[in-house]
Scaffold this motif. Structure first.
Motif, PDB file in Angstrom:
ATOM      1  N   PHE A   1       0.959  -1.240  -0.083  1.00  0.00           N
ATOM      2  CA  PHE A   1       0.000   0.221  -0.070  1.00  0.00           C
ATOM      3  C   PHE A   1       0.959   1.298   0.143  1.00  0.00           C
ATOM      4  CE2 PHE A   1      -2.683  -3.288   1.731  1.00  0.00           C
ATOM      5  CZ  PHE A   1      -3.845  -2.990   1.277  1.00  0.00           C
ATOM      6  N   ALA A   2       0.588   2.443  -0.791  1.00  0.00           N
ATOM      7  CA  ALA A   2       1.263   3.621  -0.712  1.00  0.00           C
ATOM      8  C   ALA A   2       0.275   4.729  -0.851  1.00  0.00           C
ATOM      9  CB  ALA A   2       2.350   3.624  -1.848  1.00  0.00           C
ATOM     10  N   LEU A   3       0.748   5.731  -0.100  1.00  0.00           N
ATOM     11  CA  LEU A   3      -0.127   6.817  -0.251  1.00  0.00           C
ATOM     12  C   LEU A   3       0.802   8.281  -0.339  1.00  0.00           C
ATOM     13  CD1 LEU A   3      -3.126   8.543   0.148  1.00  0.00           C
ATOM     14  CD2 LEU A   3      -2.156   8.549   2.542  1.00  0.00           C
ATOM     15  N   ARG A   4       0.352   9.107  -1.317  1.00  0.00           N
ATOM     16  CA  ARG A   4       1.189  10.431  -1.158  1.00  0.00           C
ATOM     17  C   ARG A   4       0.552  11.279  -0.375  1.00  0.00           C
ATOM     18  NH1 ARG A   4       4.721  13.803  -2.912  1.00  0.00           N
ATOM     19  NH2 ARG A   4       4.246  15.697  -3.845  1.00  0.00           N
ATOM     20  N   ALA A   5       1.171  11.607   0.600  1.00  0.00           N
ATOM     21  CA  ALA A   5       0.586  12.652   1.587  1.00  0.00           C
ATOM     22  C   ALA A   5       1.590  13.453   2.337  1.00  0.00           C
ATOM     23  CB  ALA A   5      -0.301  11.979   2.563  1.00  0.00           C
ATOM     24  N   PRO A   6       2.201  14.372   1.596  1.00  0.00           N
ATOM     25  CA  PRO A   6       3.478  15.171   1.862  1.00  0.00           C
ATOM     26  C   PRO A   6       3.245  15.949   3.304  1.00  0.00           C
ATOM     27  CG  PRO A   6       2.838  15.928  -0.110  1.00  0.00           C
ATOM     28  CD  PRO A   6       1.839  15.010   0.372  1.00  0.00           C
ATOM     29  N   ALA A   7       2.163  16.405   3.998  1.00  0.00           N
ATOM     30  CA  ALA A   7       1.753  17.071   4.920  1.00  0.00           C
ATOM     31  C   ALA A   7       1.400  16.102   6.074  1.00  0.00           C
ATOM     32  CB  ALA A   7       0.672  18.110   4.797  1.00  0.00           C
ATOM     33  N   ALA A   8       1.193  14.925   6.110  1.00  0.00           N
ATOM     34  CA  ALA A   8       0.847  13.987   7.044  1.00  0.00           C
ATOM     35  C   ALA A   8       2.077  13.912   8.145  1.00  0.00           C
ATOM     36  CB  ALA A   8       0.392  12.750   6.323  1.00  0.00           C
ATOM     37  N   ALA A   9       1.499  13.537   9.313  1.00  0.00           N
ATOM     38  CA  ALA A   9       2.403  13.390  10.159  1.00  0.00           C
ATOM     39  C   ALA A   9       2.452  11.791  10.587  1.00  0.00           C
ATOM     40  CB  ALA A   9       1.950  14.217  11.662  1.00  0.00           C
ATOM     41  N   ILE A  10       1.297  11.204  10.636  1.00  0.00           N
ATOM     42  CA  ILE A  10       1.021   9.830  10.725  1.00  0.00           C
ATOM     43  C   ILE A  10      -0.001   9.311   9.614  1.00  0.00           C
ATOM     44  CG2 ILE A  10      -0.013   8.104  12.336  1.00  0.00           C
ATOM     45  CD1 ILE A  10       0.547  10.084  14.669  1.00  0.00           C
ATOM     46  N   VAL A  11       0.265   8.117   9.204  1.00  0.00           N
ATOM     47  CA  VAL A  11      -0.679   7.478   8.151  1.00  0.00           C
ATOM     48  C   VAL A  11      -0.692   6.154   8.642  1.00  0.00           C
ATOM     49  CG1 VAL A  11      -1.101   6.734   5.794  1.00  0.00           C
ATOM     50  CG2 VAL A  11       0.050   8.830   6.211  1.00  0.00           C
ATOM     51  N   LEU A  13      -3.114   2.214   8.212  1.00  0.00           N
ATOM     52  CA  LEU A  13      -4.271   1.420   7.254  1.00  0.00           C
ATOM     53  C   LEU A  13      -5.081   0.513   8.124  1.00  0.00           C
ATOM     54  CD1 LEU A  13      -4.670   0.324   4.559  1.00  0.00           C
ATOM     55  CD2 LEU A  13      -2.603  -1.350   4.809  1.00  0.00           C
ATOM     56  N   ALA A  14      -6.234   0.539   7.849  1.00  0.00           N
ATOM     57  CA  ALA A  14      -7.055  -0.465   8.774  1.00  0.00           C
ATOM     58  C   ALA A  14      -8.047  -1.234   7.525  1.00  0.00           C
ATOM     59  CB  ALA A  14      -8.203   0.306   9.588  1.00  0.00           C
ATOM     60  N   GLY A  15      -8.384  -2.142   7.774  1.00  0.00           N
ATOM     61  CA  GLY A  15      -9.272  -3.230   7.016  1.00  0.00           C
ATOM     62  C   GLY A  15      -9.443  -4.548   7.467  1.00  0.00           C
ATOM     63  N   ASP A  16      -9.991  -5.396   6.784  1.00  0.00           N
ATOM     64  CA  ASP A  16     -10.532  -6.609   7.297  1.00  0.00           C
ATOM     65  C   ASP A  16      -9.507  -7.487   7.437  1.00  0.00           C
ATOM     66  OD1 ASP A  16     -13.086  -6.430   6.153  1.00  0.00           O
ATOM     67  OD2 ASP A  16     -12.735  -6.997   4.145  1.00  0.00           O
ATOM     68  N   ALA A  46      -9.981 -10.762   2.582  1.00  0.00           N
ATOM     69  CA  ALA A  46      -9.794  -9.462   3.287  1.00  0.00           C
ATOM     70  C   ALA A  46      -9.745  -8.435   2.366  1.00  0.00           C
ATOM     71  CB  ALA A  46      -8.752  -9.531   4.278  1.00  0.00           C
ATOM     72  N   VAL A  47     -10.879  -7.986   1.511  1.00  0.00           N
ATOM     73  CA  VAL A  47     -10.667  -7.136   0.592  1.00  0.00           C
ATOM     74  C   VAL A  47     -11.096  -5.724   0.568  1.00  0.00           C
ATOM     75  CG1 VAL A  47     -10.964  -8.799  -1.175  1.00  0.00           C
ATOM     76  CG2 VAL A  47     -12.925  -7.435  -0.309  1.00  0.00           C
ATOM     77  N   ARG A  48     -11.444  -5.414   2.000  1.00  0.00           N
ATOM     78  CA  ARG A  48     -12.051  -4.042   2.375  1.00  0.00           C
ATOM     79  C   ARG A  48     -10.675  -3.274   3.115  1.00  0.00           C
ATOM     80  NH1 ARG A  48     -17.195  -4.062   5.289  1.00  0.00           N
ATOM     81  NH2 ARG A  48     -16.140  -5.772   6.315  1.00  0.00           N
ATOM     82  N   TYR A  49     -10.611  -1.988   3.059  1.00  0.00           N
ATOM     83  CA  TYR A  49      -9.372  -1.371   3.571  1.00  0.00           C
ATOM     84  C   TYR A  49      -9.719   0.328   3.664  1.00  0.00           C
ATOM     85  CZ  TYR A  49      -7.362   0.296  -0.819  1.00  0.00           C
ATOM     86  OH  TYR A  49      -7.282   1.012  -2.003  1.00  0.00           O
ATOM     87  N   ALA A  50      -9.276   0.895   4.536  1.00  0.00           N
ATOM     88  CA  ALA A  50      -9.178   2.505   4.549  1.00  0.00           C
ATOM     89  C   ALA A  50      -7.879   3.064   4.919  1.00  0.00           C
ATOM     90  CB  ALA A  50     -10.370   2.911   5.496  1.00  0.00           C
ATOM     91  N   LEU A  51      -7.629   4.084   4.374  1.00  0.00           N
ATOM     92  CA  LEU A  51      -6.162   4.755   5.105  1.00  0.00           C
ATOM     93  C   LEU A  51      -6.619   5.929   5.866  1.00  0.00           C
ATOM     94  CD1 LEU A  51      -4.693   4.898   1.576  1.00  0.00           C
ATOM     95  CD2 LEU A  51      -3.645   3.762   3.471  1.00  0.00           C
ATOM     96  N   TYR A  52      -6.019   6.162   6.948  1.00  0.00           N
ATOM     97  CA  TYR A  52      -6.239   6.996   7.754  1.00  0.00           C
ATOM     98  C   TYR A  52      -5.002   7.941   7.868  1.00  0.00           C
ATOM     99  CZ  TYR A  52     -10.233   4.568   9.583  1.00  0.00           C
ATOM    100  OH  TYR A  52     -11.348   3.800   9.305  1.00  0.00           O
ATOM    101  N   VAL A  53      -5.199   9.373   7.916  1.00  0.00           N
ATOM    102  CA  VAL A  53      -4.164  10.442   7.885  1.00  0.00           C
ATOM    103  C   VAL A  53      -4.493  11.246   9.290  1.00  0.00           C
ATOM    104  CG1 VAL A  53      -3.012  12.384   6.853  1.00  0.00           C
ATOM    105  CG2 VAL A  53      -3.934  10.430   5.422  1.00  0.00           C
ATOM    106  N   TYR A  54      -3.481  11.485  10.092  1.00  0.00           N
ATOM    107  CA  TYR A  54      -3.668  11.869  11.445  1.00  0.00           C
ATOM    108  C   TYR A  54      -4.869  11.584  12.200  1.00  0.00           C
ATOM    109  CZ  TYR A  54      -0.934  16.057   9.454  1.00  0.00           C
ATOM    110  OH  TYR A  54      -0.046  17.071   8.953  1.00  0.00           O
TER     111      TYR A  54
END
Length: 75
Positions: A1-11, A13-16, A46-54
């Motif tokens: 998994f990868a996410l471009r979020a330059p301003a994030a302090a914490i990222v 991943l949650a999911g099934d 386990a196909v569902r997921y979400a990314l959390y930023v902050y």
């Protein structure tokens, strides 16, 4: 998994695959300009997921077949 979020302090991943824990699977910041990454072994069912930023959900919960993106971010 990868996410471009330059301003994030914490990222994270949650999911099934981790019982939807927001803390069990943190992404690590890479040296490539604000990209966060994690490698996760995901069971076939386990196909569902979400990314959390902050600590907030980033986009709608998605599936591995079609990732949801927020404007300006790439998954």
């Amino acid at each position: 998994f990868a996410l471009r979020a330059p301003a994030a302090a914490i990222v994270t991943l949650a999911g099934d695959f981790n019982a939807w824990s927001r803390v069990a699977t943190p992404l690590a910041r890479t040296t490539r300009g604000g990209t966060w990454e994690a490698t996760v072994l995901v069971p076939r069912d386990a196909v569902r997921y979400a990314l959390y930023v902050y600590g907030r959900q980033h986009g709608a919960p998605s599936t591995l077949g079609g990732a949801t993106r927020a404007p300006g971010d790439s998954i």
